[in-house]
Design a protein around this motif. Structure first.
Motif, mmCIF file in Angstrom:
data_model
loop_
_atom_site.group_PDB
_atom_site.id
_atom_site.type_symbol
_atom_site.label_atom_id
_atom_site.label_comp_id
_atom_site.label_asym_id
_atom_site.label_seq_id
_atom_site.Cartn_x
_atom_site.Cartn_y
_atom_site.Cartn_z
ATOM 1 N N VAL A 30 0.860 -1.178 0.000
ATOM 2 C CA VAL A 30 0.000 0.000 0.000
ATOM 3 C C VAL A 30 0.896 1.227 0.000
ATOM 4 N N ILE A 31 0.724 2.076 -1.018
ATOM 5 C CA ILE A 31 1.508 3.307 -1.132
ATOM 6 C C ILE A 31 0.557 4.498 -1.139
ATOM 7 N N GLY A 32 0.857 5.473 -0.298
ATOM 8 C CA GLY A 32 0.080 6.707 -0.252
ATOM 9 C C GLY A 32 1.000 7.913 -0.337
ATOM 10 N N ASN A 33 0.911 8.646 -1.424
ATOM 11 C CA ASN A 33 1.747 9.831 -1.627
ATOM 12 C C ASN A 33 0.894 11.094 -1.573
ATOM 13 N N SER A 34 1.170 11.944 -0.597
ATOM 14 C CA SER A 34 0.447 13.204 -0.440
ATOM 15 C C SER A 34 1.347 14.423 -0.553
ATOM 16 N N ASP A 35 2.570 14.333 -0.045
ATOM 17 C CA ASP A 35 3.433 15.493 0.154
ATOM 18 C C ASP A 35 4.281 15.799 -1.074
ATOM 19 N N TYR A 36 3.621 16.202 -2.153
ATOM 20 C CA TYR A 36 4.312 16.473 -3.408
ATOM 21 C C TYR A 36 4.978 17.842 -3.456
ATOM 22 N N GLY A 37 4.551 18.750 -2.654
ATOM 23 C CA GLY A 37 5.082 20.107 -2.746
ATOM 24 C C GLY A 37 4.334 20.901 -3.797
ATOM 25 N N SER A 38 4.700 22.153 -3.939
ATOM 26 C CA SER A 38 3.933 23.052 -4.799
ATOM 27 C C SER A 38 4.134 22.807 -6.290
ATOM 28 N N ALA A 39 5.242 22.220 -6.685
ATOM 29 C CA ALA A 39 5.501 22.021 -8.113
ATOM 30 C C ALA A 39 4.460 21.106 -8.759
ATOM 31 N N LEU A 68 4.641 5.487 2.752
ATOM 32 C CA LEU A 68 4.025 6.809 2.663
ATOM 33 C C LEU A 68 5.016 7.836 2.129
ATOM 34 N N ASP A 69 4.510 8.722 1.289
ATOM 35 C CA ASP A 69 5.282 9.829 0.731
ATOM 36 C C ASP A 69 6.648 9.380 0.232
ATOM 37 N N LEU A 96 -1.803 -8.011 -3.675
ATOM 38 C CA LEU A 96 -2.622 -6.813 -3.792
ATOM 39 C C LEU A 96 -1.712 -5.588 -3.762
ATOM 40 N N PHE A 97 -1.954 -4.667 -4.682
ATOM 41 C CA PHE A 97 -1.249 -3.395 -4.723
ATOM 42 C C PHE A 97 -2.287 -2.294 -4.695
ATOM 43 N N TYR A 98 -2.100 -1.339 -3.773
ATOM 44 C CA TYR A 98 -2.989 -0.179 -3.670
ATOM 45 C C TYR A 98 -2.122 1.077 -3.703
#
Length: 163
Positions: A30-39, A68-69, A96-98
């Motif tokens: 399970v991968i959760g990416n939120s913190d991409y920054g403004s770009a 995460l991130d 399973l991949f999420y």
């Protein structure tokens, strides 16, 4: 969001019933990416959704790796690790991949964007991201009967100014 998670929860119950041996391993990344920054543009929910999904899957008997991130290297290593674990678990395993985060499609290929990706033009996507097909290739390499892939990718295109 809750409806989407509940739908996936039901899918997991169905998926669990597809594998007959009681001792068959159920492995998830399970991968959760939120913190991409403004770009690229920060996202509010992916990390939270990933945590919730990981807990739900654990409750269904999955062994879960939660990332995460993650930058590209961390994502690729995690995907490679899932493939290795599935191969070791054998043909009766369920994989399973999420993924929750930014995703884009370029020339018919879906890509998952890691945190820290430096994308100035659409041509950079292949170099800076991970193709969803690469995830499926790793999972299929195990030769197991059941693999599930869920992409909960943002529908807004963070590359609109570069495309």
């Amino acid at each position: 969001m809750l409806g989407r998670v509940c739908g996936i929860f039901v899918a997991m119950i169905v998926a669990g019933s597809l594998v007959s041996p009681a001792a068959a391993q159920k492995l998830a990344l399970v991968i959760g990416n939120s913190d991409y920054g403004s770009a690229i543009g920060k996202l509010k929910n992916p990390a939270n959704d990933a945590r919730l999904m990981a807990e739900t899957l654990k409750g269904l008997g999955f062994s879960v790796d939660l990332v995460l991130d993650a930058d590209q290297k961390a994502m690729k290593r995690a995907v490679k690790g899932l493939g290795a674990k599935l191969r070791e678990a054998g043909k009766d395993a369920t994989g399973l991949f999420y993924y929750a985060g930014h995703g884009v499609q370029v020339e018919g290929t879906n890509y998952l964007l890691p945190v820290g990706a430096e994308i100035e033009a659409e041509a950079d996507v292949e170099i800076e991201s991970i193709a969803a097909d690469d995830v499926m290739t790793q999972m299929q390499s195990a030769g197991n009967a059941v693999n599930l892939v869920f992409l909960d990718a943002s529908r807004n295109n963070p590359l609109a100014k570069a495309s």
